[in-house]
Design a protein around this motif. Structure first.
Motif, short mmCIF file in Angstrom:
data_model
loop_
_atom_site.label_atom_id
_atom_site.label_comp_id
_atom_site.label_asym_id
_atom_site.label_seq_id
_atom_site.Cartn_x
_atom_site.Cartn_y
_atom_site.Cartn_z
N GLY A 106 15.66 5.09 0.24
CA GLY A 106 16.89 5.61 0.81
C GLY A 106 16.58 6.66 1.85
O GLY A 106 15.46 7.17 1.94
N LYS A 107 17.58 6.99 2.64
CA LYS A 107 17.40 7.94 3.74
C LYS A 107 17.06 9.34 3.22
O LYS A 107 17.74 9.88 2.35
N GLY A 108 16.00 9.90 3.78
CA GLY A 108 15.60 11.25 3.42
C GLY A 108 14.95 11.36 2.06
O GLY A 108 15.05 12.40 1.39
N CYS A 109 14.24 10.33 1.64
CA CYS A 109 13.53 10.31 0.36
C CYS A 109 12.74 11.61 0.18
O CYS A 109 11.98 12.02 1.05
N HIS A 110 12.92 12.27 -0.96
CA HIS A 110 12.42 13.64 -1.08
C HIS A 110 11.72 14.01 -2.38
O HIS A 110 10.56 14.37 -2.39
N GLY A 111 12.44 14.02 -3.53
CA GLY A 111 11.86 14.46 -4.80
C GLY A 111 11.61 13.30 -5.75
O GLY A 111 12.33 12.30 -5.72
N LEU A 112 10.59 13.45 -6.62
CA LEU A 112 10.21 12.39 -7.55
C LEU A 112 10.11 12.96 -8.97
O LEU A 112 9.37 13.90 -9.21
N TYR A 113 10.86 12.34 -9.92
CA TYR A 113 10.91 12.86 -11.29
C TYR A 113 10.87 11.73 -12.30
O TYR A 113 11.69 10.81 -12.24
N VAL A 114 9.91 11.80 -13.24
CA VAL A 114 9.70 10.74 -14.22
C VAL A 114 10.57 10.97 -15.45
O VAL A 114 10.71 12.10 -15.93
N SER A 115 11.15 9.89 -15.96
CA SER A 115 12.02 9.97 -17.13
C SER A 115 11.20 10.31 -18.38
O SER A 115 9.98 10.15 -18.42
N MET A 162 11.39 6.36 -12.56
CA MET A 162 11.23 7.56 -11.76
C MET A 162 12.47 7.74 -10.91
O MET A 162 12.91 6.81 -10.22
N TYR A 163 13.05 8.94 -10.97
CA TYR A 163 14.23 9.24 -10.19
C TYR A 163 13.80 9.75 -8.82
O TYR A 163 12.96 10.65 -8.70
N VAL A 164 14.36 9.16 -7.78
CA VAL A 164 13.99 9.50 -6.41
C VAL A 164 15.21 10.04 -5.68
O VAL A 164 16.21 9.33 -5.51
N SER A 165 15.15 11.30 -5.27
CA SER A 165 16.30 11.88 -4.56
C SER A 165 16.22 11.52 -3.08
O SER A 165 15.19 11.72 -2.43
N ASN A 166 17.29 10.97 -2.57
CA ASN A 166 17.39 10.60 -1.15
C ASN A 166 18.32 11.61 -0.47
O ASN A 166 19.54 11.44 -0.44
N ARG A 167 17.73 12.68 0.04
CA ARG A 167 18.51 13.80 0.54
C ARG A 167 19.41 13.44 1.72
O ARG A 167 20.49 14.00 1.89
N GLY A 168 18.98 12.53 2.54
CA GLY A 168 19.73 12.20 3.73
C GLY A 168 20.95 11.34 3.52
O GLY A 168 21.79 11.21 4.43
N GLU A 169 21.12 10.78 2.35
CA GLU A 169 22.29 9.92 2.12
C GLU A 169 23.02 10.25 0.82
O GLU A 169 23.96 9.55 0.45
N GLY A 170 22.62 11.29 0.12
CA GLY A 170 23.32 11.71 -1.09
C GLY A 170 23.21 10.74 -2.24
O GLY A 170 24.19 10.54 -2.98
N VAL A 219 14.08 17.19 -14.96
CA VAL A 219 14.83 16.52 -16.02
C VAL A 219 14.97 17.46 -17.21
O VAL A 219 14.03 18.21 -17.55
N SER A 220 16.13 17.46 -17.85
CA SER A 220 16.36 18.30 -19.01
C SER A 220 15.39 17.97 -20.14
O SER A 220 14.80 16.89 -20.18
N ALA A 221 15.23 18.90 -21.08
CA ALA A 221 14.28 18.72 -22.18
C ALA A 221 14.58 17.48 -23.02
O ALA A 221 13.67 16.80 -23.49
N ASP A 222 15.85 17.17 -23.16
CA ASP A 222 16.22 15.98 -23.93
C ASP A 222 16.22 14.71 -23.09
O ASP A 222 16.41 13.61 -23.61
N GLY A 223 16.01 14.87 -21.79
CA GLY A 223 15.94 13.70 -20.92
C GLY A 223 17.27 13.14 -20.49
O GLY A 223 17.32 12.15 -19.76
N LYS A 224 18.36 13.80 -20.87
CA LYS A 224 19.68 13.24 -20.61
C LYS A 224 20.29 13.65 -19.28
O LYS A 224 21.23 13.02 -18.81
N VAL A 225 19.75 14.70 -18.67
CA VAL A 225 20.34 15.20 -17.42
C VAL A 225 19.27 15.41 -16.36
O VAL A 225 18.23 16.01 -16.62
N LEU A 226 19.55 14.91 -15.17
CA LEU A 226 18.70 15.16 -14.01
C LEU A 226 19.35 16.26 -13.21
O LEU A 226 20.52 16.16 -12.82
N TRP A 227 18.59 17.33 -12.95
CA TRP A 227 19.10 18.47 -12.18
C TRP A 227 18.46 18.48 -10.80
O TRP A 227 17.23 18.42 -10.68
N LEU A 228 19.29 18.56 -9.77
CA LEU A 228 18.78 18.57 -8.40
C LEU A 228 19.52 19.62 -7.57
O LEU A 228 20.74 19.80 -7.72
N SER A 229 18.80 20.26 -6.69
CA SER A 229 19.44 21.20 -5.77
C SER A 229 20.09 20.42 -4.64
O SER A 229 19.60 19.35 -4.24
#
Length: 396
Positions: free
Chosen positions: A286-295, A301-309, A338-348
């Protein structure tokens, strides 16, 4: 990360003997560090026999040679952090503050003044301290995660990002504008060795499963480095095969065979064989691919695409993006955890002065929380794991 140009960056029930021998057997490690690493073993039961991985001397033994994230399972907190309050620490690059969010109420409960242009909040190797990287302030502000109180800043030049060697022996300051990898004492931050680099914008990294080398992204020159951990030397360098490439976050696959490097201008992740360090291939996300976080189950793996929300969900077994979540009303999802229980992804939300809480089972936005200006590398803390490799929380 491109804003760096414009905003200018751890036993009672366990079989301690085998672990302690693995930790203390190396003459380069102090008793204190060995004790710290041993303490981090308390959260995860080791395998019945030693893992078949010859790791960096002094590094805590690999729990599972098939999954580098085996210590990161839901709520498996180290004894070091089990009593720490759960918080989300958000560095506001343009406000020179850290917003502290209570994840239960989704509200900011405190705002901590720090140095100029805080870029990331980084858990220390021994899990006891959070370091705020005040890039333009040329300091690191320590925060005690037990109390949430900030301590006296430590003078460190150009601390855009911060990592720790897997043996806990050194902190590594990613001095982006200085074009240096600076190896320092992980507690005092006294400089031990400086490794000059010829690329521009060193900022993110991840280590091999055995900890013997790490891959670094150079944002502003579109390059990758391979660094020998013990020698503290660059042993490989290559230009990414995309004009205008701007590599960002780096993450290793659970099996330790592949590195993924987010690229905000190529709009995807580069897939790299770290051992061979050959030419990588691009996987669009996705546009503006930025952060990478493993479940927490090491499956995606969750990939934040900053340029397209959006957030792309990459399936490791399938080797492809399985789904994509779109933030309602748009946004600029950047860095987090990712939260300690894995249920929530937190992103700025880098450009929107906000933080997003996202349900990892559905992709639903749970909350959108106003914070300061230019929120960047937020840290969810505590998280499962025996020790921290740095950044916003890379635990093993």
């Amino acid at each position: 990360m491109s804003l760096h140009l414009t905003l200018t960056r751890r036993a009672g029930a366990l079989t301690a003997g085998a672990v302690l021998l693995a930790l203390a057997g190396c003459g380069t490690h102090s008793d204190k560090r060995a004790d710290q690493a041993l303490g981090t073993q308390g959260a995860v039961k080791p395998p019945a026999r030693p893992a078949d991985v010859s790791g960096l001397p002094g590094m805590p033994p690999v729990l599972d040679p098939k999954d580098v994230y085996a210590a990161d399972r839901p709520n498996q907190l180290s004894p070091v952090v089990k009593d720490f309050p759960s918080r989300v620490y958000v560095p506001n690059t343009s406000s020179n503050t850290v917003s502290v969010i209570d994840p239960k109420t989704y509200k900011v409960i405190e705002t901590i003044p720090v140095g100029a242009q805080p870029q990331h909040v980084v858990p220390s190797w021994d899990l006891k301290t959070l370091w705020v990287n005040n890039d333009k302030g040329n300091t690191l502000t320590p925060i005690d995660p037990r109390t949430g109180k900030a301590g006296k800043p430590v003078d460190v030049h150009d601390p855009y990002n911060l990592y720790f060697t897997p043996d806990g022996k050194y902190a590594i300051v990613m001095a982006s504008l200085d074009r240096e990898l600076v190896f320092r004492d992980p507690h005092t931050m006294k400089r031990v060795k400086t490794e000059p680099v010829t690329c521009y914008g060193v900022n993110h990294a991840d280590f091999s499963m055995d900890g013997r080398y790490f891959i670094v992204s150079c944002e502003f020159s579109g390059e990758l480095l391979k660094v020998d951990t013990e020698k503290m030397e660059v042993v490989g360098q290559q230009k990414l095969p995309f004009t205008g490439a701007m590599p960002q976050d780096v993450k290793i696959s659970p099996d330790g065979k592949t590195f993924y490097i987010a690229d905000m201008m190529a709009h995807g992740v580069w897939v790299l064989d770290g051992e061979k360090f050959t030419k990588p291939t691009l996987l669009p996300t996705g546009k503006g691919c930025h952060g990478l976080y493993v479940s927490r189950d090491s499956k995606v793996m969750y990939v934040s695409n900053r340029g397209e929300g959006t957030i792309s969900v990459f399936d490791f077994a399938q080797g492809k993006v399985a789904k994509k979540w779109k933030l309602p009303g748009g946004g600029s999802p950047d860095m987090g955890g990712v939260s300690a229980d894995g249920k929530v992804l937190w992103l700025s939300g880098r450009y929107n002065s906000e933080v997003y809480a996202i349900d990892t089972s559905s992709g639903k936005q749970l909350a959108r929380i106003p914070v300061g200006s230019g929120p960047h590398g937020l840290a969810v803390y505590p998280q499962p794991g025996r020790y921290s490799l740095g950044h916003t929380g890379v635990f093993r």
